[in-house]
Design a protein around this motif. Structure first.
Motif, PDB file in Angstrom:
ATOM      1  N   ASN A  77      11.857   9.173   3.856  1.00 62.93           N
ATOM      2  CA  ASN A  77      10.438   9.438   4.085  1.00 62.93           C
ATOM      3  C   ASN A  77       9.617   8.156   3.899  1.00 62.93           C
ATOM      4  O   ASN A  77       9.886   7.371   2.986  1.00 62.93           O
ATOM      5  CB  ASN A  77       9.930  10.504   3.116  1.00 62.93           C
ATOM      6  CG  ASN A  77      10.689  11.811   3.256  1.00 62.93           C
ATOM      7  OD1 ASN A  77      10.895  12.302   4.356  1.00 62.93           O
ATOM      8  ND2 ASN A  77      11.125  12.363   2.134  1.00 62.93           N
ATOM      9  N   ILE A  78       8.623   7.952   4.759  1.00 63.19           N
ATOM     10  CA  ILE A  78       7.758   6.774   4.657  1.00 63.19           C
ATOM     11  C   ILE A  78       6.802   6.960   3.487  1.00 63.19           C
ATOM     12  O   ILE A  78       6.045   7.933   3.439  1.00 63.19           O
ATOM     13  CB  ILE A  78       6.975   6.550   5.962  1.00 63.19           C
ATOM     14  CG1 ILE A  78       7.940   6.287   7.120  1.00 63.19           C
ATOM     15  CG2 ILE A  78       6.008   5.387   5.817  1.00 63.19           C
ATOM     16  CD1 ILE A  78       7.272   6.227   8.468  1.00 63.19           C
ATOM     17  N   VAL A  79       6.853   6.057   2.512  1.00 63.58           N
ATOM     18  CA  VAL A  79       6.020   6.172   1.316  1.00 63.58           C
ATOM     19  C   VAL A  79       4.987   5.058   1.214  1.00 63.58           C
ATOM     20  O   VAL A  79       4.185   5.031   0.284  1.00 63.58           O
ATOM     21  CB  VAL A  79       6.897   6.182   0.048  1.00 63.58           C
ATOM     22  CG1 VAL A  79       7.772   7.418   0.017  1.00 63.58           C
ATOM     23  CG2 VAL A  79       7.757   4.929  -0.037  1.00 63.58           C
ATOM     24  N   GLY A  80       5.017   4.122   2.150  1.00 61.81           N
ATOM     25  CA  GLY A  80       4.056   3.025   2.110  1.00 61.81           C
ATOM     26  C   GLY A  80       4.474   1.890   3.010  1.00 61.81           C
ATOM     27  O   GLY A  80       5.305   2.061   3.909  1.00 61.81           O
ATOM     28  N   LEU A 112       7.966   1.160   4.003  1.00 62.97           N
ATOM     29  CA  LEU A 112       8.775   1.431   2.821  1.00 62.97           C
ATOM     30  C   LEU A 112       9.173   2.903   2.847  1.00 62.97           C
ATOM     31  O   LEU A 112       8.337   3.776   3.096  1.00 62.97           O
ATOM     32  CB  LEU A 112       7.983   1.127   1.546  1.00 62.97           C
ATOM     33  CG  LEU A 112       7.569  -0.336   1.343  1.00 62.97           C
ATOM     34  CD1 LEU A 112       6.718  -0.460   0.089  1.00 62.97           C
ATOM     35  CD2 LEU A 112       8.780  -1.236   1.261  1.00 62.97           C
ATOM     36  N   ARG A 113      10.441   3.164   2.585  1.00 62.89           N
ATOM     37  CA  ARG A 113      10.955   4.531   2.628  1.00 62.89           C
ATOM     38  C   ARG A 113      11.586   4.894   1.281  1.00 62.89           C
ATOM     39  O   ARG A 113      12.110   4.026   0.581  1.00 62.89           O
ATOM     40  CB  ARG A 113      11.996   4.684   3.739  1.00 62.89           C
ATOM     41  CG  ARG A 113      11.427   4.432   5.141  1.00 62.89           C
ATOM     42  CD  ARG A 113      12.520   4.543   6.195  1.00 62.89           C
ATOM     43  NE  ARG A 113      12.023   4.244   7.528  1.00 62.89           N
ATOM     44  CZ  ARG A 113      11.504   5.141   8.353  1.00 62.89           C
ATOM     45  NH1 ARG A 113      11.445   6.411   7.973  1.00 62.89           N
ATOM     46  NH2 ARG A 113      11.074   4.801   9.553  1.00 62.89           N
ATOM     47  N   ASP A 114      11.564   6.207   0.968  1.00 61.36           N
ATOM     48  CA  ASP A 114      12.233   6.659  -0.238  1.00 61.36           C
ATOM     49  C   ASP A 114      13.706   6.932   0.047  1.00 61.36           C
ATOM     50  O   ASP A 114      14.206   6.662   1.141  1.00 61.36           O
ATOM     51  CB  ASP A 114      11.540   7.891  -0.822  1.00 61.36           C
ATOM     52  CG  ASP A 114      11.564   9.091   0.131  1.00 61.36           C
ATOM     53  OD1 ASP A 114      12.368   9.078   1.098  1.00 61.36           O
ATOM     54  OD2 ASP A 114      10.787  10.039  -0.080  1.00 61.36           O
ATOM     55  N   ILE A 142       0.850  -1.190   0.000  1.00 61.33           N
ATOM     56  CA  ILE A 142       0.000   0.000   0.000  1.00 61.33           C
ATOM     57  C   ILE A 142       0.884   1.238   0.000  1.00 61.33           C
ATOM     58  O   ILE A 142       2.035   1.189   0.452  1.00 61.33           O
ATOM     59  CB  ILE A 142      -0.970   0.037   1.206  1.00 61.33           C
ATOM     60  CG1 ILE A 142      -0.196   0.066   2.530  1.00 61.33           C
ATOM     61  CG2 ILE A 142      -1.946  -1.116   1.158  1.00 61.33           C
ATOM     62  CD1 ILE A 142      -1.071   0.278   3.755  1.00 61.33           C
ATOM     63  N   ASP A 143       0.351   2.346  -0.522  1.00 56.73           N
ATOM     64  CA  ASP A 143       1.099   3.600  -0.474  1.00 56.73           C
ATOM     65  C   ASP A 143       0.800   4.320   0.834  1.00 56.73           C
ATOM     66  O   ASP A 143       0.100   3.784   1.711  1.00 56.73           O
ATOM     67  CB  ASP A 143       0.788   4.469  -1.690  1.00 56.73           C
ATOM     68  CG  ASP A 143      -0.688   4.869  -1.785  1.00 56.73           C
ATOM     69  OD1 ASP A 143      -1.402   4.774  -0.756  1.00 56.73           O
ATOM     70  OD2 ASP A 143      -1.128   5.268  -2.878  1.00 56.73           O
ATOM     71  N   LEU A 192       2.617   1.039   9.751  1.00 60.70           N
ATOM     72  CA  LEU A 192       2.655   2.481   9.524  1.00 60.70           C
ATOM     73  C   LEU A 192       2.290   3.265  10.778  1.00 60.70           C
ATOM     74  O   LEU A 192       2.902   4.283  11.084  1.00 60.70           O
ATOM     75  CB  LEU A 192       1.687   2.859   8.393  1.00 60.70           C
ATOM     76  CG  LEU A 192       2.082   2.411   6.982  1.00 60.70           C
ATOM     77  CD1 LEU A 192       0.972   2.743   6.001  1.00 60.70           C
ATOM     78  CD2 LEU A 192       3.376   3.067   6.554  1.00 60.70           C
ATOM     79  N   LEU A 193       1.280   2.773  11.507  1.00 54.40           N
ATOM     80  CA  LEU A 193       0.791   3.491  12.680  1.00 54.40           C
ATOM     81  C   LEU A 193       0.665   2.524  13.841  1.00 54.40           C
ATOM     82  O   LEU A 193      -0.170   1.621  13.826  1.00 54.40           O
ATOM     83  CB  LEU A 193      -0.575   4.130  12.389  1.00 54.40           C
ATOM     84  CG  LEU A 193      -1.185   4.967  13.526  1.00 54.40           C
ATOM     85  CD1 LEU A 193      -0.293   6.159  13.852  1.00 54.40           C
ATOM     86  CD2 LEU A 193      -2.578   5.445  13.134  1.00 54.40           C
ATOM     87  N   GLN A 194       1.502   2.702  14.859  1.00 58.05           N
ATOM     88  CA  GLN A 194       1.538   1.767  15.978  1.00 58.05           C
ATOM     89  C   GLN A 194       0.290   1.909  16.852  1.00 58.05           C
ATOM     90  O   GLN A 194      -0.091   3.004  17.224  1.00 58.05           O
ATOM     91  CB  GLN A 194       2.798   2.018  16.823  1.00 58.05           C
ATOM     92  CG  GLN A 194       3.033   0.983  17.899  1.00 58.05           C
ATOM     93  CD  GLN A 194       4.403   1.129  18.523  1.00 58.05           C
ATOM     94  OE1 GLN A 194       5.234   1.879  18.046  1.00 58.05           O
ATOM     95  NE2 GLN A 194       4.629   0.422  19.598  1.00 58.05           N
TER      96      GLN A 194
END
Length: 530
Positions: free
Chosen positions: A285-288, A279-281, A185-186, A234-236
């Protein structure tokens, strides 16, 4: 390098042109309305913007298409001097790759007076192709119609986009053929990858799921929308994690968990093990997020069967131990109560006979005396064997007295300084007491066989919910290898006995500092309240 950097004469010439343009602006200022100055201000700002704009800009004549003016960005982009550009058409300069594109843009400018965001290809130099976003507008300068062009070079951006597209395509191919069910997911929670394995697991095709958000991807698993492991990456949400997943834990950006999922395989359900990661760029930065899921149903079933088999073996072993204790208790009672009493009566009869035999019958008196000695030894042997099978004191007076008596006998037999402490009165059920006493006996046996100790400390303590028995010596110690040795049947026996009654055993020690054995067993509610 010559194309990229202008020569000194060219710079001098351009500087001269800039000074001339500034002079013209000043002259325009004097010609405007002195009281207002609005025209001069707008004209001056226009020229300043035109010259300093970061994108290449040019003004061409409406009638013949020749370049009237260009800004500094256009000069730099074209790798041509200002003189080489002014009064020439873009066709003469060889900028156009496709004349159809040029004609279409000119037609739109003539018909509508504006061209916006047109993506075209221009040529710079002999064979360098550049990707351009083209803007154009029909304007008037001193009552003359002109075209204002703005060209934004997006060649590098296109190359980056293409490289990114290829990278994403490779990643998509890798994800597609992973054996584990996997989806991505993004940052907005929309599905951007859905591989073949997850199609088989959920029955939902990729085309049906790509682009879906709002937890749509949870429906094939649970029948309704809800956060999955991928969302928790993504969100704990620790409360949600504990309530919905087994054995969940984090390691960096990665989350691991197990769960039984009822709607997988079109409602058949399955036990799944999943791992999810952010996933980071390139900038961090978190991108998904990505989640991989493995069906462990067969593994869990085998695990349950193994657990059931172990439980059956444990129950069988416990039954054997209980039967053995009962048998030992029965034999001990028979030896103590029956054989012991018979030997006692024989000893009493021999004592009576010794008194009745005349003194001159020395040979007979000697025989009676030696027989009495043998009977006394037999009585002691019966007592010893009986105590070994099942100490009568354990049944009659409880675990504390049995252990205290065992410590005293240990000291008498070995000469090792032994002590026993107990913090309060302790009363436990017969089964727990038997197991605890057998662990105590094995611990003393190990001290005799292996410890080479000179001192032994035994303690029995009671807290709110459990009883702790500790046996500690000052001998040679014990290594981790010896503790974990599968051939250490004495240790295995103690561990099994502790397990039978719901307790646990801890063994620790170090070289030349002795060994400590601690067993803790839970108290029943009635025992804890005493």
């Amino acid at each position: 390098m010559k194309d990229l950097l202008r020569t000194k004469p060219e710079l001098i010439k351009e500087d001269s042109l800039l000074k001339q343009k500034t002079k013209e602006l000043e002259e325009s200022k004097t010609r405007c309305n002195k009281d207002d100055g609005t025209f001069w201000k707008s004209d001056y700002l226009y020229h300043a913007f035109f010259d300093l704009a970061p994108d290449p800009m040019a003004i061409t004549d409406f009638d013949n298409g020749r370049i009237i003016d260009v800004n500094q960005a256009f000069v730099a982009w074209s790798h041509l001097s200002r003189d080489a550009l002014i009064s020439h058409t873009t066709t003469e300069l060889g900028f156009w790759v496709n004349n159809k594109s040029r004609d279409a843009i000119l037609d739109q400018l003539h018909n509508k007076g504006f061209v916006g965001n047109a993506e075209i290809e221009l040529k710079r130099g002999r064979d360098e192709l550049r990707q351009i976003i083209f803007f154009g507008k029909l304007i008037e300068i001193e009552n003359n119609k002109c075209f204002l062009f703005v060209a934004r070079d997006i060649t590098e951006r296109k190359l980056v986009e293409e490289a990114l597209k290829q990278s994403e395509h490779k990643l998509s191919d890798i994800i597609e053929f992973l054996p584990d069910a996997t989806f991505v997911i993004d940052a907005d929670g929309k599905v951007i990858a859905w591989n073949r394995a997850i199609e088989q697991m959920t029955g939902v095709l990729k085309d049906e799921m790509i682009g879906m958000g709002n937890h749509e991807y949870a429906i094939p698993f649970y029948g309704h929308r809800r956060p999955l492991l991928i969302d928790l990456a993504l969100l704990q949400d620790e409360d949600f994690e504990r309530n919905h997943y087994e054995g969940i834990y984090r390691q960096g950006d990665t989350l691991y968990a197990e769960a039984y999922v009822p709607q997988t395989y079109r409602g058949k359900g399955a036990s799944l093990w999943g791992t999810s990661s952010r996933l980071r760029d390139a900038y961090g930065n978190i991108v998904g997020a990505i989640e991989s899921i493995r069906d462990i149903t067969d593994h869990k079933r085998a695990e349950e069967k193994l657990k059931d088999s172990y439980e059956q073996l444990r129950m069988l072993s416990a039954h054997i131990q209980e039967a053995r204790e009962k048998e030992r208790t029965g034999i001990a009672r028979e030896l103590h109560d029956v054989l012991g009493q018979i030997l006692t009566v024989i000893n009493m009869d021999l004592s009576w006979m010794n008194k009745k035999i005349p003194a001159q019958e020395k040979e007979l008196l000697g025989k009676v005396s030696s027989t009495r000695t043998l009977v006394k030894q037999a009585i002691k042997t019966v007592q010893k064997v009986s105590a070994g099978l099942r100490p009568i004191i354990l049944d009659d007076f409880g675990i504390a007295e049995a252990i205290a008596n065992g410590v005293k006998e240990f000291q008498d037999q070995t000469g090792i300084d032994a002590s026993f402490t107990m913090d309060q009165t302790i009363d436990i059920d017969k089964e727990s007491g038997s197991s605890l006493y057998r662990i105590f006996q094995e611990a003393l046996t190990n001290v005799i066989r292996h410890a080479k100790a000179t001192k032994l400390e035994v303690s029995l303590c009671k807290n709110i919910s459990s009883i702790q028995l500790t046996v500690k010596d000052n001998g040679r110690g014990i290594s981790n290898m010896e503790i974990s040795d599968k051939k250490s049947f004495g240790i295995l026996g103690m561990q099994e006995r502790a397990s039978f009654i719901g307790g646990h055993l801890e063994i620790s020690g170090s070289k030349d500092l002795g060994t400590r054995i601690m067993v803790e067993i839970p108290l029943k509610k009635s025992e804890a309240e005493q």
